[in-house]
Design an enzyme around this catalytic site. Structure first.
Site, PDB file in Angstrom:
ATOM      1  N   GLY A 295      -3.553   4.979   5.465  1.00  0.00           N
ATOM      2  CA  GLY A 295      -2.425   4.265   4.877  1.00  0.00           C
ATOM      3  C   GLY A 295      -1.309   4.161   5.899  1.00  0.00           C
ATOM      4  O   GLY A 295      -1.519   4.355   7.103  1.00  0.00           O
TER       5      GLY A 295
ATOM      6  N   TRP B 294     -14.039  14.528   2.848  1.00  0.00           N
ATOM      7  CA  TRP B 294     -13.987  14.524   4.315  1.00  0.00           C
ATOM      8  C   TRP B 294     -13.821  15.938   4.862  1.00  0.00           C
ATOM      9  O   TRP B 294     -14.469  16.309   5.846  1.00  0.00           O
ATOM     10  CB  TRP B 294     -12.834  13.642   4.786  1.00  0.00           C
ATOM     11  CG  TRP B 294     -13.122  12.187   4.702  1.00  0.00           C
ATOM     12  CD1 TRP B 294     -12.669  11.306   3.761  1.00  0.00           C
ATOM     13  CD2 TRP B 294     -13.934  11.423   5.596  1.00  0.00           C
ATOM     14  NE1 TRP B 294     -13.151  10.053   4.004  1.00  0.00           N
ATOM     15  CE2 TRP B 294     -13.926  10.089   5.139  1.00  0.00           C
ATOM     16  CE3 TRP B 294     -14.658  11.739   6.745  1.00  0.00           C
ATOM     17  CZ2 TRP B 294     -14.616   9.065   5.779  1.00  0.00           C
ATOM     18  CZ3 TRP B 294     -15.360  10.719   7.398  1.00  0.00           C
ATOM     19  CH2 TRP B 294     -15.337   9.406   6.911  1.00  0.00           C
TER      20      TRP B 294
ATOM     21  N   LYS C  53      13.271  17.714  -0.502  1.00  0.00           N
ATOM     22  CA  LYS C  53      12.657  16.385  -0.426  1.00  0.00           C
ATOM     23  C   LYS C  53      12.019  15.999  -1.746  1.00  0.00           C
ATOM     24  O   LYS C  53      12.067  14.840  -2.164  1.00  0.00           O
ATOM     25  CB  LYS C  53      11.618  16.333   0.687  1.00  0.00           C
ATOM     26  CG  LYS C  53      11.090  14.914   0.882  1.00  0.00           C
ATOM     27  CD  LYS C  53      10.062  14.784   1.958  1.00  0.00           C
ATOM     28  CE  LYS C  53       9.655  13.308   2.071  1.00  0.00           C
ATOM     29  NZ  LYS C  53       8.479  13.125   2.928  1.00  0.00           N
TER      30      LYS C  53
ATOM     31  N   SER D 202       7.716   4.259  -2.576  1.00  0.00           N
ATOM     32  CA  SER D 202       6.274   4.086  -2.441  1.00  0.00           C
ATOM     33  C   SER D 202       5.608   3.897  -3.795  1.00  0.00           C
ATOM     34  O   SER D 202       4.660   3.119  -3.935  1.00  0.00           O
ATOM     35  CB  SER D 202       5.668   5.293  -1.718  1.00  0.00           C
ATOM     36  OG  SER D 202       5.896   6.493  -2.445  1.00  0.00           O
TER      37      SER D 202
ATOM     38  N   PRO E  21      -3.018   2.713  -7.946  1.00  0.00           N
ATOM     39  CA  PRO E  21      -2.676   3.971  -8.620  1.00  0.00           C
ATOM     40  C   PRO E  21      -1.424   4.587  -7.998  1.00  0.00           C
ATOM     41  O   PRO E  21      -1.175   4.429  -6.794  1.00  0.00           O
ATOM     42  CB  PRO E  21      -3.913   4.848  -8.388  1.00  0.00           C
ATOM     43  CG  PRO E  21      -5.015   3.886  -8.136  1.00  0.00           C
ATOM     44  CD  PRO E  21      -4.398   2.731  -7.416  1.00  0.00           C
TER      45      PRO E  21
END
Length: 307
Positions: free
Chosen positions: A20, A94, A188, A258, A268
């Protein structure tokens, strides 16, 4: 492929899971510095073998390797996880192949559950949580633009953070080592857990927080997040809510989030890893977070309806 062992981080291959915006930005910066980079993408996706990076130095094209099948790879010395929070299952597939006993996993994601998301494939001492403070925006399939104001990455000063710092510094994005990473992460999260769902629910950008009623809801939500963060050990000051609202006010006109971008694109949303993390942690401490719980339910319903 065996574990890639080199004397210095500058010559080591890196696997980047999640092509991304953030993943492409980190992959491109590392490739520019000489790291052979393997992008680990969705099975069947169109291969991406070059990244067009736009930053303060202009636009450059860098070559990367592309893999869409974990079975074709073995352990790497360095793995960067940059998937969205709701893509953790794909990342774990992964990691099962990429992580060996000498692997260092850099988790460059939002939220506060970095280590939990990559377990059990990586032990706590193999995981370096990293906060992303630069802005990365996809430009077509292969392009990414980086904008930043100050240090782009924040790592902890624990052993994994210190081990990861040489690689992070090679991105050229600037690295700040936080002595209190818990506080940095929750500060954050205060922004992300409120600004993201509110903009997504309203389909409006940051100007929505100028509406007095919305601002009151946001302030109450921020207070709940801060209370949970303090229960988790974050040293958030009394003025943390006002500080976050001031930061939102300072965003440029038209700035979004985002989660809003994902909603508008029909993708999603990562509400569970942001606001969901707050609600989960609140339950463990017996902390009441009624507004966060209600907004989480609404965003989850919105996300489900879009699928």
């Amino acid at each position: 492929m065996g574990v890639n062992m080199y004397a210095e981080a500058g010559s080591e291959p890196v696997a980047v899971v999640g092509p991304g915006a953030v993943g492409l930005a980190l992959a491109a910066r590392l490739a520019i510095e000489g790291h052979p980079v393997t992008l680990c993408g969705r099975p069947g996706a169109e291969p991406l073998r070059h990244i067009e990076l736009t930053d303060h130095q202009g636009t450059r094209t860098v070559a990367v390797d592309w893999q869409d099948d974990p079975a074709h790879l073995g352990p790497f010395r360095w793995v960067v996880v940059a998937t969205k929070l709701h893509q953790s299952d794909a990342a774990r597939a992964w990691l099962e192949r990429l992580v060996g006993p000498d692997t260092m996993v850099v988790v460059a994601q939002n939220g506060v559950e970095h280590r939990e998301r990559v377990a059990p494939h990586a032990t706590a001492d193999q995981v370096a949580p990293v906060l992303v403070h630069f802005n990365a925006e996809r430009q077509g399939r292969a392009g990414v633009a980086i904008r930043q104001d100050g240090t782009g990455l924040v790592a902890g000063d624990d052993a994994p953070g210190c081990r990861a710092r040489p690689l992070l510094e090679r991105t050229g994005l600037g690295v700040r080592v936080a002595a209190d990473f818990t506080t940095a992460a929750w500060h954050k999260l205060m922004v992300n857990a409120v600004a993201n769902p509110v903009t997504a629910l309203t389909s409006r950008r940051v100007e929505v927080f100028r509406d007095p009623s919305v601002r009151n809801v946001a302030a109450a939500m921020l207070g709940e997040v801060a209370a949970v963060g303090r229960a988790e050990g974050a040293r958030l000051p009394d003025g943390a809510v006002d500080d976050v609202l001031a930061w939102i006010d300072a965003r440029p006109s038209g700035a979004g989030s985002s989660m809003l971008a994902d909603r508008l694109a029909g993708r999603p949303m990562e509400h569970d890893g942001l606001l969901g993390a707050v609600v989960r942690r609140a339950r463990t401490h017996g902390t009441s977070v009624p507004l966060c719980t209600a907004v989480l339910a609404l965003v989850a319903a919105l996300d489900e309806a879009a699928r």
